[in-house]
Scaffold this motif. Structure first.
Motif, PDB file in Angstrom:
ATOM      1  N   ASP A   1      49.207  34.419   8.490  1.00 16.03           N
ATOM      2  CA  ASP A   1      49.886  33.151   8.762  1.00 16.03           C
ATOM      3  C   ASP A   1      50.295  32.513   7.437  1.00 16.03           C
ATOM      4  O   ASP A   1      49.479  31.928   6.728  1.00 16.03           O
ATOM      5  CB  ASP A   1      48.933  32.240   9.541  1.00 16.03           C
ATOM      6  N   LEU A   2      51.574  32.637   7.088  1.00 21.15           N
ATOM      7  CA  LEU A   2      52.095  32.130   5.824  1.00 21.15           C
ATOM      8  C   LEU A   2      52.375  30.636   5.918  1.00 21.15           C
ATOM      9  O   LEU A   2      53.062  30.181   6.835  1.00 21.15           O
ATOM     10  CB  LEU A   2      53.382  32.884   5.459  1.00 21.15           C
ATOM     11  N   ARG A   3      51.857  29.874   4.963  1.00 19.44           N
ATOM     12  CA  ARG A   3      52.099  28.432   4.879  1.00 19.44           C
ATOM     13  C   ARG A   3      52.725  28.128   3.519  1.00 19.44           C
ATOM     14  O   ARG A   3      52.133  28.410   2.479  1.00 19.44           O
ATOM     15  CB  ARG A   3      50.800  27.637   5.037  1.00 19.44           C
ATOM     16  N   ARG A   4      53.924  27.554   3.530  1.00 19.58           N
ATOM     17  CA  ARG A   4      54.625  27.236   2.286  1.00 19.58           C
ATOM     18  C   ARG A   4      54.055  25.967   1.657  1.00 19.58           C
ATOM     19  O   ARG A   4      53.598  25.057   2.349  1.00 19.58           O
ATOM     20  CB  ARG A   4      56.117  27.040   2.554  1.00 19.58           C
ATOM     21  N   THR A   5      54.143  25.902   0.337  1.00 22.01           N
ATOM     22  CA  THR A   5      53.628  24.721  -0.360  1.00 22.01           C
ATOM     23  C   THR A   5      54.334  23.447   0.091  1.00 22.01           C
ATOM     24  O   THR A   5      53.727  22.378   0.161  1.00 22.01           O
ATOM     25  CB  THR A   5      53.733  24.900  -1.885  1.00 22.01           C
TER      26      THR A   5
ATOM     27  N   PRO B   1      55.325  50.746   9.098  1.00 20.83           N
ATOM     28  CA  PRO B   1      56.738  50.351   9.143  1.00 20.83           C
ATOM     29  C   PRO B   1      57.034  49.171  10.060  1.00 20.83           C
ATOM     30  O   PRO B   1      58.082  48.548   9.939  1.00 20.83           O
ATOM     31  CB  PRO B   1      57.432  51.618   9.640  1.00 20.83           C
ATOM     32  N   LYS B   2      56.121  48.840  10.976  1.00 16.80           N
ATOM     33  CA  LYS B   2      56.371  47.710  11.876  1.00 16.80           C
ATOM     34  C   LYS B   2      55.982  46.363  11.261  1.00 16.80           C
ATOM     35  O   LYS B   2      56.211  45.321  11.858  1.00 16.80           O
ATOM     36  CB  LYS B   2      55.619  47.922  13.197  1.00 16.80           C
ATOM     37  N   GLY B   3      55.381  46.414  10.093  1.00 18.52           N
ATOM     38  CA  GLY B   3      54.998  45.172   9.440  1.00 18.52           C
ATOM     39  C   GLY B   3      56.195  44.518   8.771  1.00 18.52           C
ATOM     40  O   GLY B   3      56.884  45.135   7.954  1.00 18.52           O
ATOM     41  N   GLY B   4      56.482  43.291   9.130  1.00 16.07           N
ATOM     42  CA  GLY B   4      57.598  42.577   8.519  1.00 16.07           C
ATOM     43  C   GLY B   4      57.302  42.194   7.081  1.00 16.07           C
ATOM     44  O   GLY B   4      56.157  41.942   6.712  1.00 16.07           O
ATOM     45  N   GLY B   5      58.325  42.160   6.252  1.00 12.07           N
ATOM     46  CA  GLY B   5      58.154  41.791   4.859  1.00 12.07           C
ATOM     47  C   GLY B   5      58.170  40.284   4.667  1.00 12.07           C
ATOM     48  O   GLY B   5      58.949  39.573   5.295  1.00 12.07           O
ATOM     49  N   ARG B   6      57.284  39.769   3.821  1.00 12.54           N
ATOM     50  CA  ARG B   6      57.221  38.359   3.486  1.00 12.54           C
ATOM     51  C   ARG B   6      57.070  38.220   1.972  1.00 12.54           C
ATOM     52  O   ARG B   6      56.631  39.134   1.289  1.00 12.54           O
ATOM     53  CB  ARG B   6      56.030  37.679   4.173  1.00 12.54           C
ATOM     54  N   SER B   7      57.423  37.052   1.459  1.00 12.14           N
ATOM     55  CA  SER B   7      57.276  36.794   0.027  1.00 12.14           C
ATOM     56  C   SER B   7      56.577  35.464  -0.178  1.00 12.14           C
ATOM     57  O   SER B   7      56.657  34.555   0.654  1.00 12.14           O
ATOM     58  CB  SER B   7      58.639  36.779  -0.664  1.00 12.14           C
ATOM     59  N   MET B   8      55.871  35.339  -1.315  1.00 17.44           N
ATOM     60  CA  MET B   8      55.132  34.130  -1.653  1.00 17.44           C
ATOM     61  C   MET B   8      55.546  33.633  -3.027  1.00 17.44           C
ATOM     62  O   MET B   8      55.793  34.425  -3.939  1.00 17.44           O
ATOM     63  CB  MET B   8      53.625  34.408  -1.663  1.00 17.44           C
ATOM     64  N   GLU B   9      55.572  32.304  -3.167  1.00 16.32           N
ATOM     65  CA  GLU B   9      55.800  31.644  -4.443  1.00 16.32           C
ATOM     66  C   GLU B   9      54.571  30.796  -4.759  1.00 16.32           C
ATOM     67  O   GLU B   9      53.734  30.554  -3.880  1.00 16.32           O
ATOM     68  CB  GLU B   9      57.061  30.771  -4.377  1.00 16.32           C
ATOM     69  N   PRO B  10      54.425  30.329  -6.004  1.00 18.17           N
ATOM     70  CA  PRO B  10      53.232  29.537  -6.347  1.00 18.17           C
ATOM     71  C   PRO B  10      53.012  28.358  -5.398  1.00 18.17           C
ATOM     72  O   PRO B  10      53.943  27.625  -5.064  1.00 18.17           O
ATOM     73  CB  PRO B  10      53.537  29.053  -7.769  1.00 18.17           C
ATOM     74  N   GLY B  11      51.788  28.204  -4.939  1.00 20.32           N
ATOM     75  CA  GLY B  11      51.433  27.155  -3.990  1.00 20.32           C
ATOM     76  C   GLY B  11      51.439  27.602  -2.546  1.00 20.32           C
ATOM     77  O   GLY B  11      50.862  26.936  -1.688  1.00 20.32           O
ATOM     78  N   ASP B  12      52.091  28.738  -2.254  1.00 26.02           N
ATOM     79  CA  ASP B  12      52.076  29.276  -0.896  1.00 26.02           C
ATOM     80  C   ASP B  12      50.704  29.880  -0.599  1.00 26.02           C
ATOM     81  O   ASP B  12      50.011  30.365  -1.499  1.00 26.02           O
ATOM     82  CB  ASP B  12      53.145  30.351  -0.717  1.00 26.02           C
ATOM     83  N   SER B  13      50.331  29.880   0.672  1.00 33.09           N
ATOM     84  CA  SER B  13      49.049  30.452   1.076  1.00 33.09           C
ATOM     85  C   SER B  13      49.214  31.259   2.347  1.00 33.09           C
ATOM     86  O   SER B  13      50.171  31.068   3.107  1.00 33.09           O
ATOM     87  CB  SER B  13      48.002  29.353   1.285  1.00 33.09           C
ATOM     88  N   VAL B  14      48.272  32.167   2.583  1.00 32.71           N
ATOM     89  CA  VAL B  14      48.267  32.993   3.786  1.00 32.71           C
ATOM     90  C   VAL B  14      46.869  32.982   4.378  1.00 32.71           C
ATOM     91  O   VAL B  14      45.876  33.217   3.667  1.00 32.71           O
ATOM     92  CB  VAL B  14      48.692  34.448   3.496  1.00 32.71           C
ATOM     93  N   ARG B  15      46.788  32.713   5.689  1.00 30.38           N
ATOM     94  CA  ARG B  15      45.530  32.758   6.419  1.00 30.38           C
ATOM     95  C   ARG B  15      45.493  34.103   7.137  1.00 30.38           C
ATOM     96  O   ARG B  15      46.321  34.384   8.007  1.00 30.38           O
ATOM     97  CB  ARG B  15      45.455  31.587   7.391  1.00 30.38           C
ATOM     98  N   ILE B  16      44.521  34.929   6.771  1.00 32.94           N
ATOM     99  CA  ILE B  16      44.556  36.349   7.135  1.00 32.94           C
ATOM    100  C   ILE B  16      43.386  36.689   8.051  1.00 32.94           C
ATOM    101  O   ILE B  16      42.232  36.351   7.772  1.00 32.94           O
ATOM    102  CB  ILE B  16      44.461  37.232   5.874  1.00 32.94           C
ATOM    103  N   THR B  17      43.694  37.386   9.146  1.00 36.50           N
ATOM    104  CA  THR B  17      42.667  37.991   9.989  1.00 36.50           C
ATOM    105  C   THR B  17      43.008  39.464  10.178  1.00 36.50           C
ATOM    106  O   THR B  17      44.175  39.860  10.106  1.00 36.50           O
ATOM    107  CB  THR B  17      42.563  37.304  11.358  1.00 36.50           C
TER     108      THR B  17
END
Length: 258
Positions: A11-15, A214-230
């Protein structure tokens, strides 16, 4: 028919999505979770993590004396220097490349200020973790971090696995905080597995896939972004053109109530 395995979620959360507050003159805070006067019942914690604040204190600014209880408070400075002083006589100046731990225990008051004489701001990330030992005597720790070979450095831990290491000791027996780094276009080191992982990018940029394969979508992060991972989410994390620095919480149980 066989059900597809649950590979979890990243779960990507932008700064920019963080709640912004200005609790005092010269102080700006961006909150990842419900905090103080900002309350979102759907966003109160993740795993055992209660807060992850991005703080900016102008020269001469800071948090006046305030109290904490039964909270593990970890601080990582990105720029400048942060002066800490508390009611148990602990004091320290936290600079980039150092990690600070305040275990509030039965109750402690402290101040946090941009170090005296500073001409620029201090920027830092502060994280609050629920302990599993309550009403203990407050404790304090500050250490300079020596990066480990391979790009994965243990900053703080309560796991028995990590007893005897240089890591600051947490009052939670199933959580640890890591620093993961990689050079330009290099993959991050293999990260520890846990049911709940929280990743906060502090510098550089990072790309990853939402799930392996291959079914995993690509995402990118910049400083301050966070990801909640399970689960198996957050696959193949790879640094961008200037490298990457990531704080990662490894948590094996969530917040406990009652």
């Amino acid at each position: 028919m066989t059900e597809a395995p649950d590979r979890g979620r990243a779960d990507l959360r932008r700064t920019a999505e963080r709640y912004r507050s200005t609790p005092a003159e010269g102080v700006e805070t961006r909150h990842a979770f419900s905090f103080s006067g900002h309350y979102d019942p759907k966003n109160t914690h993740f795993g055992a993590l209660l807060a992850c604040n991005e703080e900016l204190l102008a020269p001469g600014a800071g948090f006046e004396e305030h109290k904490h209880r039964d909270t593990e408070i970890l601080t990582w400075v990105l720029e400048g220097a942060l002066a800490h002083r508390d009611s148990y006589g602990h004091s320290g100046v936290v600079r980039p490349g150092m990690v600070q731990h305040l275990s509030a225990g039965s109750g402690v008051t402290h101040t946090e200020r941009n170090v005296g004489g500073a001409t620029g701001p201090v920027r830092f990330v502060q994280m609050w973790l629920q302990p599993d030992e309550f009403d203990a005597a407050p404790a304090y720790g500050l250490r300079k971090v020596e990066p480990a070979d391979g790009g994965l450095t243990l900053l703080a831990s309560g796991l028995e696995r990590d007893a005897g290491t240089d890591a600051l000791r947490l009052r939670r027996g199933d959580a640890a905080l890591w620093l993961a780094t990689a050079g330009p276009w290099q993959p991050l080191p293999e990260l520890p597995e846990a049911p709940w992982r929280y990743a906060h990018l502090t510098a550089g940029s990072l790309g990853y896939r939402t799930v392996p394969g291959p079914k995993g979508g690509g995402r990118s992060m910049e400083p301050g972004d966070s990801v909640r991972i399970t689960g198996e989410a957050f696959a193949d994390p790879t640094a961008g053109e200037t490298g990457a620095e990531l704080l990662l919480w490894e948590m094996h149980s969530p917040v406990s109530y009652g």
